[in-house]
Scaffold this active site. Sequence first.
Site, short mmCIF file in Angstrom:
data_model
loop_
_atom_site.label_atom_id
_atom_site.label_comp_id
_atom_site.label_asym_id
_atom_site.label_seq_id
_atom_site.Cartn_x
_atom_site.Cartn_y
_atom_site.Cartn_z
CG LEU A 183 -5.78 2.73 8.90
CD1 LEU A 183 -6.80 2.61 10.03
CD2 LEU A 183 -6.34 3.60 7.79
CB ILE A 184 0.39 1.14 12.38
CG1 ILE A 184 1.79 1.52 12.82
CG2 ILE A 184 0.24 -0.36 12.13
CD1 ILE A 184 2.18 0.98 14.18
CE LYS A 265 -3.05 7.98 2.77
NZ LYS A 265 -2.94 9.39 3.18
N GLY A 287 -2.48 9.02 11.14
CA GLY A 287 -1.47 10.03 11.49
C GLY A 287 -1.49 11.22 10.58
CD GLN A 296 -1.64 13.70 5.43
OE1 GLN A 296 -1.11 14.60 6.07
NE2 GLN A 296 -1.16 12.46 5.41
CB CYS A 456 13.07 0.32 -7.52
SG CYS A 456 13.70 0.17 -5.83
#
Length: 482
Positions: A183-184, A265, A287, A296, A456
């Site tokens: 998953l880059i 996620k 990662g 995480q 933004c």
Amino acid sequence: MKFIIKLFPEITIKSQSVRLRFIKILSTSIRNVLKQYDETLAVVRHWDHIEVRAKDENQRPVIADALTRIPGIHHILEVEDRDYTDIHHIFEQTLEAYREQLEGKTFCVRVKRRGKQDFNSQDVERYVGGGLNQHIESARVKLSHPQVTVNLEIENDKLMLVKARREGIGGYPVGTQEDVLSLISGGFDSGVSSYMLMRRGCRVHYCFFNLGGAAHEIGVRQVAHYLWNRFASSHKVRFIAIDFEPVVGEILEKVEDGQMGVVLKRMMVRAASQIAERYGVQALVTGEALGQVSSQTLTNLRLIDNASDTLILRPLISHDKEHIIKVAREIGTEDFAKTMPEYCGVISKSPTVKAIKAKIEEEEGHFDFSILDRVVSEAKNVDIRTIAEQTQEQVTEVETVAEFDADQVILDIRSNDEQEDKPLKLDQVEVKPLPFYKLSTQFGDLDQSKTYLLYCERGVMSRLQALYLLEQGFTNVKVYRP
């Protein structure tokens, strides 16, 4: 020219059948990588090493460099083959080859021998070392930490003078383990984790969740292509891009703020798992590092894992950011990661660090899963070998302005929460809120006789969204950067 390829030590302790399989795969990888430089080169397998012979001397530097980046290789010896008659003849040839290099230096002689001779390795080391010491007055023997190590290899009736030694990256040859899907995102972590799995023998395919239009996708494609071309070009791999803006929009509208990060996620894992199943891939690679961000924590990682039965590998789980950046620098992805955009559209203002399963499932009950199924079914699958040509195309630059005219409209594309926290108040111009995830579907409904300035906080998302609108044929957009 001739190169001797020494195997990664873990390969040499495998059973005979496994070792032979690994050596065969490594030989094929070497041939696939090097054939672009010299189609006539020969790759010869042996029990404890691989020989590479090439005729074009002009290709020596590029072949040597390419070998240092092929997983499975511990080190490479650039050698010169010579015949010999006896131990004294070995000394004479070594003196001829090394005299200039040893003048004024400390040295030692190291010998590796294969086959049947009437001497052993230590005999050669003593005889050649003593002879060099006598015939080169300014040189002297030093067995520990010498300035020059004279490496000789003897195989039956052949003497190989080692002209240079280069370290490889080690690991297992690509293809000795099963395929994985990385998953880059283009950042530091995903690039390093992809490299670590390639080095461990996996063929790494890439899955990219696009939140920022074509410009962001092109940037990530470049990272993926660089990793593949540098460390795994011996194998064909896929680059899969999924337009995840509709999913993000649904989460922002339907899911409670604190749960958004974990839910996003979980949606990514579900989507990637479907892609993995479609192509027969055994595991996902991320990662993630323990505690690096709110999603995480151990609790949240466990809930993310529970979204799918597919195995998720996290090679960086115990690594700190400084070490990850160091590895990125070593493998050459640091510059890509430093320039990769970070989006202004923060997914959650107050993310939970200890999500509760029941609460997450309740929030996901509001989510329209047909949107997830649709974006997965529309995923783009590209052969990574074609990316080089595609990324040469120039991304159209969009005009950036610091001032505005009264007849222009400022589009505040930040998320609703950001707009509430820091309202954009400007005099003498209309400010219209339109979150970035709605731009692709609602911009066409606006008055197209006016010019729209996208705003933004950091200017990254606004630029990427403006590029996307330009690609769709809208020419009345600019970026507003006060």
